[in-house]
Scaffold this active site. Sequence first.
Site, PDB file in Angstrom:
ATOM      1  CG  ASP A 126      42.099  43.587  46.155  1.00 30.07           C
ATOM      2  OD1 ASP A 126      43.140  43.852  45.535  1.00 30.07           O
ATOM      3  OD2 ASP A 126      41.218  44.427  46.419  1.00 30.07           O
TER       4      ASP A 126
ATOM      5  CG  ASP B  93      45.051  44.094  42.324  1.00 31.89           C
ATOM      6  OD1 ASP B  93      43.958  44.287  41.758  1.00 31.89           O
ATOM      7  OD2 ASP B  93      45.363  44.622  43.404  1.00 31.89           O
ATOM      8  CD  GLU B  94      39.723  43.340  42.464  1.00 34.43           C
ATOM      9  OE1 GLU B  94      38.565  42.877  42.544  1.00 34.43           O
ATOM     10  OE2 GLU B  94      39.975  44.516  42.150  1.00 34.43           O
TER      11      GLU B  94
HETATM   12  P1  TTP Z   1      43.339  48.285  43.456  1.00 30.85           P
HETATM   13  O1  TTP Z   1      43.168  46.859  43.898  1.00 30.85           O
HETATM   14  O2  TTP Z   1      42.138  49.140  43.418  1.00 30.85           O
HETATM   15  O3  TTP Z   1      44.358  49.037  44.443  1.00 30.85           O
HETATM   16  P2  TTP Z   1      45.711  48.559  45.100  1.00 30.85           P
HETATM   17  O4  TTP Z   1      45.997  47.123  44.863  1.00 30.85           O
HETATM   18  O5  TTP Z   1      46.798  49.499  44.672  1.00 30.85           O
HETATM   19  O6  TTP Z   1      45.455  48.846  46.642  1.00 30.85           O
HETATM   20  P3  TTP Z   1      44.552  48.030  47.679  1.00 30.85           P
HETATM   21  O7  TTP Z   1      45.516  47.545  48.702  1.00 30.85           O
HETATM   22  O8  TTP Z   1      43.603  49.058  48.229  1.00 30.85           O
HETATM   23  O9  TTP Z   1      43.868  46.925  46.940  1.00 30.85           O
HETATM   24  O10 TTP Z   1      44.021  48.340  42.056  1.00 30.85           O
HETATM   25  C1  TTP Z   1      44.998  47.416  41.642  1.00 30.85           C
HETATM   26  C2  TTP Z   1      46.035  48.084  40.762  1.00 30.85           C
HETATM   27  O11 TTP Z   1      45.387  48.667  39.633  1.00 30.85           O
HETATM   28  C3  TTP Z   1      46.760  49.224  41.465  1.00 30.85           C
HETATM   29  O12 TTP Z   1      47.903  48.783  42.188  1.00 30.85           O
HETATM   30  C4  TTP Z   1      47.090  50.140  40.339  1.00 30.85           C
HETATM   31  C5  TTP Z   1      46.003  49.903  39.317  1.00 30.85           C
HETATM   32  N1  TTP Z   1      45.031  51.033  39.355  1.00 30.85           N
HETATM   33  C6  TTP Z   1      45.178  52.089  38.464  1.00 30.85           C
HETATM   34  O13 TTP Z   1      46.085  52.085  37.628  1.00 30.85           O
HETATM   35  N2  TTP Z   1      44.283  53.129  38.526  1.00 30.85           N
HETATM   36  C7  TTP Z   1      43.270  53.198  39.454  1.00 30.85           C
HETATM   37  O14 TTP Z   1      42.491  54.168  39.480  1.00 30.85           O
HETATM   38  C8  TTP Z   1      43.124  52.089  40.366  1.00 30.85           C
HETATM   39  C9  TTP Z   1      42.019  52.097  41.395  1.00 30.85           C
HETATM   40  C10 TTP Z   1      44.029  51.044  40.278  1.00 30.85           C
HETATM   41 CA    CA Z   2      44.413  45.547  45.174  1.00 30.27          CA
END
Ligand code: TTP
Ligand code: CA
Length: 383
Positions: A8, A114-115
């Site tokens: 992730d 992103d996962e």
């Molecule tokens: P996430 O993996 O939930 O968050 P992140 O990568 O920004 O942070 P973390 O380090 O906690 O993993 O989401 C991945 C991407 O998806 C994030 O960068 C932006 C997008 N996203 C949105 O557009 N809206 C949302 O509500 C969420 C949760 C994510």
């Molecule tokens: Ca993430």
Amino acid sequence: MRIIAHLDMDAFYAAVEEQRDPSLRGRPVVIGADPKDGKGRGVVATCSYAARKYGIRSAMPITRAWRLAEAARRRGEPATLFLRGDHALYRQVSARIMALVALQADAFEEASIDEAYLDLSSLPDFEAAEASIRAMKALIREREGLTCSAGIGPNKLIAKIASDFRKPDGLTVITHDHVQAFLDPLSIRVIPGIGPKTAAFLRARGIATVADLRLVDSTQLVEWLGKWGHDLHARARGISESPVSNDWERKSVGEQETFEQDTLDRTFVLERARVMASHVFERMRADGFHGFRTATITVRFENFVTLSRSLTARSVVLTPDALIERVEQLFAPFFDERENPRGRRIRLIGVRVEKLARASDAPAITSSASAPRADGESSPPTS
Ligand code: TTP
Ligand code: CA
């Protein structure tokens, strides 16, 4: 015995922005709607870890993020940068990382932008898997300048929870015999599928940790939560059989839009919805699907109550016009007493297609729609 990893990316959109413009590094950065000096509409997509220190989070109204940033600035802390975001760039970076990672696994599944899940079962043991993931993290950092957090476990469920355990730039390995000890002290919220509402429901019954949940028998969970109770009973024990799927299919393509002003102007809303539907259909085609079976719309009212409605066709729907037709049909009740008895104005709309089909999948040609399925969830005000 399986060995599964979950990767992730950390603060993904924000990290990509920091990579593009190194002067942003370490600064509070928020990606999302235009805050318009505190009068903006829409929400935060994500933010850097420096911005998270101010209490800013994904999905928070942008106005609230703005107030938190202002409060921090008045305390003498660094000013927050608000960016609109460049989704084409995020998709490009994502595609490069996925291609890099997919090469290293027996099976690979792109779970979101992103996962990803990787099946590493052909490696001799968890130590070898850990070494492989460490190398992968180093490669992503070298090629893209980005960090990610990873989890390794005996299945997707544990790998996912483990990747979230230490962030950013974490690596958590949970072998088979440590699964229960790892899960037990954690909040029930770590279990995928337990959202704020289910968590509140369970907490009201004295169930706060996975250990608490494990003591509830499955008939009780099924009585409370329906069929999902069975699944939850298994998840509390760290059991999950779902495979890392090689021929991954993205489950949906969708978009949403927050209006500049809340409105009940039917002509305006339907026109936006039609434009959105055409765009969603184009993106679905660009992603390599030829049609869909389920069309879903979302409406958020001025009081933040949010409803979704969908139509599932028996056979694959193949044209943008057929999507537009469904979208219009789904929105219509929101302009009269059927779905909107109080005449509330609309704040946001969304259009999504699901049950996507590739040309090779389906013999189906046209589009006999079934009755609308009321699968919407009413949510409480979020601000
Ligand atoms: P996430 O993996 O939930 O968050 P992140 O990568 O920004 O942070 P973390 O380090 O906690 O993993 O989401 C991945 C991407 O998806 C994030 O960068 C932006 C997008 N996203 C949105 O557009 N809206 C949302 O509500 C969420 C949760 C994510
Ligand atoms: Ca993430």
